[in-house]
Design an enzyme around this catalytic site. Structure first.
Site, PDB file in Angstrom:
ATOM      1  N   CYS A 113       0.818  -1.228   0.000  1.00 20.23           N
ATOM      2  CA  CYS A 113       0.000   0.000   0.000  1.00 20.23           C
ATOM      3  C   CYS A 113       0.846   1.271   0.000  1.00 20.23           C
ATOM      4  CB  CYS A 113      -0.946   0.003   1.190  1.00 20.23           C
ATOM      5  SG  CYS A 113      -2.011  -1.449   1.220  1.00 20.23           S
ATOM      6  N   HIS A 254      -3.438   7.055   2.584  1.00 15.92           N
ATOM      7  CA  HIS A 254      -3.807   5.772   1.984  1.00 15.92           C
ATOM      8  C   HIS A 254      -5.191   5.394   2.485  1.00 15.92           C
ATOM      9  CE1 HIS A 254      -4.036   1.667   0.913  1.00 15.92           C
ATOM     10  NE2 HIS A 254      -3.795   1.211   2.128  1.00 15.92           N
ATOM     11  N   ASN A 284     -10.046  -0.453  -0.465  1.00 19.02           N
ATOM     12  CA  ASN A 284      -8.586  -0.303  -0.408  1.00 19.02           C
ATOM     13  C   ASN A 284      -7.994  -0.813  -1.728  1.00 19.02           C
ATOM     14  OD1 ASN A 284      -5.855  -0.549   0.079  1.00 19.02           O
ATOM     15  ND2 ASN A 284      -6.071  -1.516   2.078  1.00 19.02           N
TER      16      ASN A 284
HETATM   17  N1  ACO Z   1     -18.462  -9.677   8.290  1.00 18.32           N
HETATM   18  C1  ACO Z   1     -18.913 -10.004   9.512  1.00 18.32           C
HETATM   19  N2  ACO Z   1     -18.098 -10.316  10.530  1.00 18.32           N
HETATM   20  C2  ACO Z   1     -16.765 -10.300  10.299  1.00 18.32           C
HETATM   21  C3  ACO Z   1     -16.236  -9.967   9.046  1.00 18.32           C
HETATM   22  C4  ACO Z   1     -17.133  -9.652   8.016  1.00 18.32           C
HETATM   23  N3  ACO Z   1     -16.723  -9.315   6.793  1.00 18.32           N
HETATM   24  N4  ACO Z   1     -14.889 -10.036   9.126  1.00 18.32           N
HETATM   25  C5  ACO Z   1     -14.581 -10.382  10.379  1.00 18.32           C
HETATM   26  N5  ACO Z   1     -15.710 -10.542  11.092  1.00 18.32           N
HETATM   27  C6  ACO Z   1     -15.844 -10.938  12.492  1.00 18.32           C
HETATM   28  C7  ACO Z   1     -14.654 -11.694  13.005  1.00 18.32           C
HETATM   29  O1  ACO Z   1     -14.744 -13.060  12.660  1.00 18.32           O
HETATM   30  C8  ACO Z   1     -14.756 -11.456  14.491  1.00 18.32           C
HETATM   31  O2  ACO Z   1     -15.720 -12.344  15.002  1.00 18.32           O
HETATM   32  P1  ACO Z   1     -15.510 -13.021  16.456  1.00 18.32           P
HETATM   33  O3  ACO Z   1     -15.500 -11.872  17.417  1.00 18.32           O
HETATM   34  O4  ACO Z   1     -16.704 -13.901  16.572  1.00 18.32           O
HETATM   35  O5  ACO Z   1     -14.204 -13.732  16.389  1.00 18.32           O
HETATM   36  C9  ACO Z   1     -15.339 -10.040  14.590  1.00 18.32           C
HETATM   37  O6  ACO Z   1     -15.901  -9.754  13.284  1.00 18.32           O
HETATM   38  C10 ACO Z   1     -14.306  -8.975  14.925  1.00 18.32           C
HETATM   39  O7  ACO Z   1     -13.175  -9.171  14.104  1.00 18.32           O
HETATM   40  P2  ACO Z   1     -11.961  -8.202  14.152  1.00 18.32           P
HETATM   41  O8  ACO Z   1     -10.940  -8.638  13.144  1.00 18.32           O
HETATM   42  O9  ACO Z   1     -11.486  -8.007  15.554  1.00 18.32           O
HETATM   43  O10 ACO Z   1     -12.652  -6.828  13.652  1.00 18.32           O
HETATM   44  P3  ACO Z   1     -12.069  -5.404  13.536  1.00 18.32           P
HETATM   45  O11 ACO Z   1     -12.881  -4.422  14.253  1.00 18.32           O
HETATM   46  O12 ACO Z   1     -10.567  -5.384  13.788  1.00 18.32           O
HETATM   47  O13 ACO Z   1     -12.279  -5.074  11.993  1.00 18.32           O
HETATM   48  C11 ACO Z   1     -10.995  -5.062   9.988  1.00 18.32           C
HETATM   49  C12 ACO Z   1     -11.702  -5.891  11.028  1.00 18.32           C
HETATM   50  C13 ACO Z   1     -12.015  -4.222   9.266  1.00 18.32           C
HETATM   51  C14 ACO Z   1     -10.270  -5.979   9.018  1.00 18.32           C
HETATM   52  C15 ACO Z   1      -9.972  -4.122  10.664  1.00 18.32           C
HETATM   53  O14 ACO Z   1      -9.182  -4.837  11.572  1.00 18.32           O
HETATM   54  C16 ACO Z   1      -9.076  -3.424   9.682  1.00 18.32           C
HETATM   55  O15 ACO Z   1      -9.524  -2.641   8.862  1.00 18.32           O
HETATM   56  N6  ACO Z   1      -7.761  -3.621   9.789  1.00 18.32           N
HETATM   57  C17 ACO Z   1      -6.826  -2.986   8.895  1.00 18.32           C
HETATM   58  C18 ACO Z   1      -6.559  -3.902   7.803  1.00 18.32           C
HETATM   59  C19 ACO Z   1      -6.224  -3.233   6.505  1.00 18.32           C
HETATM   60  O16 ACO Z   1      -6.785  -2.240   6.122  1.00 18.32           O
HETATM   61  N7  ACO Z   1      -5.303  -3.861   5.813  1.00 18.32           N
HETATM   62  C20 ACO Z   1      -4.989  -3.477   4.500  1.00 18.32           C
HETATM   63  C21 ACO Z   1      -3.575  -3.301   4.240  1.00 18.32           C
HETATM   64  S1  ACO Z   1      -2.751  -2.359   5.411  1.00 18.32           S
HETATM   65  C22 ACO Z   1      -3.395  -0.956   5.180  1.00 18.32           C
HETATM   66  O17 ACO Z   1      -3.850  -0.699   4.068  1.00 18.32           O
HETATM   67  C23 ACO Z   1      -3.387  -0.018   6.279  1.00 18.32           C
END
Ligand code: ACO
Length: 327
Positions: A113, A254, A284
């Site tokens: 990214c 980003h 993204n």
């Molecule tokens: N739909 C429904 N539920 C979901 C989904 C979905 N698509 N995805 C995950 N869940 C569930 C998980 O299984 C988990 O369930 P559980 O509590 O029963 O185990 C629950 O939601 C919470 O999961 P988390 O991963 O803790 O959720 P979080 O609030 O962290 O959000 C997310 C997840 C959106 C991926 C977030 O962590 C994020 O955006 N991280 C950054 C990742 C990113 O952008 N990476 C790209 C490259 S790096 C960059 O560009 C910065």
């Protein structure tokens, strides 16, 4: 002193839109969950037969047109991507051929990214060193091809697109790239990476059955480091230039996740109207998010002469970086 000025911007998004409601039919998720956790409403998906090089070429053509520069005048093409058409040769070489930029030498940068800000940093240094006068810098991705569309943790986040800028040498100019600050930390590799297929994990039926070729991510761990790193590298840019948050005309980060952007902006002490957000429309697009957002902001008349524009990115590697520009 020579500075690298941005004289043209361009972008290209595939026509096909995949909404959260479309994804509800593919994995166990909901539109409400995706919007609440990411701010993303829809993303663009490349058509069959539409490749990263095609999106990159169209974005570059639009940037060249705005700059009034012909492809034949370009000295160098640098393309940030992790979804090149082939493992090698560089997709930048395919773009060079498509454009007819015969004089240019062309290469890809793999910084996930952060690919566009890394590429911009190389291009700006190249111009400041007097090695060339006109450079194309591109960020282009077809992430839909490396996303596991059975994994709800990742597939809701990503999209396809490309953005490009033309950089030109300007003598004794107040405007242009003021500074670049780039960082990496390889210790975080397994929080965000694509295991296959490189030369470490090679193609096999078992690997394909186990979904090894696709992007893997531990989202909540990435989230924390992303906010911290984006904040620190943004403050680093401001401090190096003797500026403060109130001097920033527009922060173009980003576009990973609305919550990451809002948390970062709050820590830098930026107001909402200083932050450009379009993640709701495209998701993204990795190395493409910043040049796509820049082109949108530019064409909307939001970037005015003398404005201070702050770009900050974070991605797999981990890699992160910031660029400060006077428009
Ligand atoms: N739909 C429904 N539920 C979901 C989904 C979905 N698509 N995805 C995950 N869940 C569930 C998980 O299984 C988990 O369930 P559980 O509590 O029963 O185990 C629950 O939601 C919470 O999961 P988390 O991963 O803790 O959720 P979080 O609030 O962290 O959000 C997310 C997840 C959106 C991926 C977030 O962590 C994020 O955006 N991280 C950054 C990742 C990113 O952008 N990476 C790209 C490259 S790096 C960059 O560009 C910065």
């Amino acid at each position: 002193m020579i500075r690298a000025r941005i004289t043209g911007t361009g972008s290209c998004l595939p026509e096909k839109i995949r909404t959260n409601f479309d994804i509800e039919k593919m994995v166990d998720t909901t539109n409400d969950w995706i919007i609440a956790r990411t701010g993303i409403e829809e993303r663009r998906i490349a058509a069959d037969g539409e490749f990263t090089s095609d999106l990159a070429t169209r974005a570059a053509e639009r940037a060249l047109e705005m700059a009034g520069v012909s492809a034949a005048e370009i000295d160098m093409i640098v393309l940030g991507t992790i979804t090149g058409d082939y493992p090698w040769p560089a997709t930048a070489c395919i773009v060079q051929e498509n454009l007819g930029a015969d004089k240019a030498y062309a290469y890809d940068i793999s910084a996930a990214c952060s690919g566009f800000v890394y590429a911009l940093s190389c291009a700006s240094d190249f111009i400041q060193a007097g090695r060339g006068k006109k450079v194309l810098v591109i960020g282009a991705e077809t992430l839909s091809r490396i996303v596991d569309w059975t994994d709800r943790n990742t597939c809701v986040l990503f999209g396809d697109g490309a953005g490009a800028v033309v950089l030109e040498a300007a003598e004794d100019s107040e405007s242009g790239v003021l500074s670049s600050h780039m960082h990496s930390d390889g210790s975080y590799l397994d929080l965000l990476y694509q295991p296959g297929f490189g030369t470490r994990v090679t193609p096999s039926v078992e690997n394909i059955t186990d979904h090894i070729p696709y992007l893997k991510m531990q989202g909540n761990e990435v989230f924390k480091v992303a906010v911290r790193s984006l904040t620190n590298v943004s403050l680093e840019a401001l401090e190096a230039n003797g500026l403060s948050a109130s001097d920033v005309s527009l922060f173009i980060p980003h576009q990973a996740n609305k919550r990451i952007l809002e948390a970062t902006a709050k820590r830098i002490k930026l107001n909402d109207d200083q932050v450009y957000i379009n993640v709701h429309k495209y998701g993204n697009t990795s190395g493409a998010t910043i040049p796509v957002a820049m082109d949108e902001a530019n064409r909307a008349g939001l970037l005015k002469s003398g404005d201070v524009i702050l770009l900050s990115a974070f991605g797999g590697g981990f890699t992160w970086g910031s660029t400060l520009i006077r428009w």
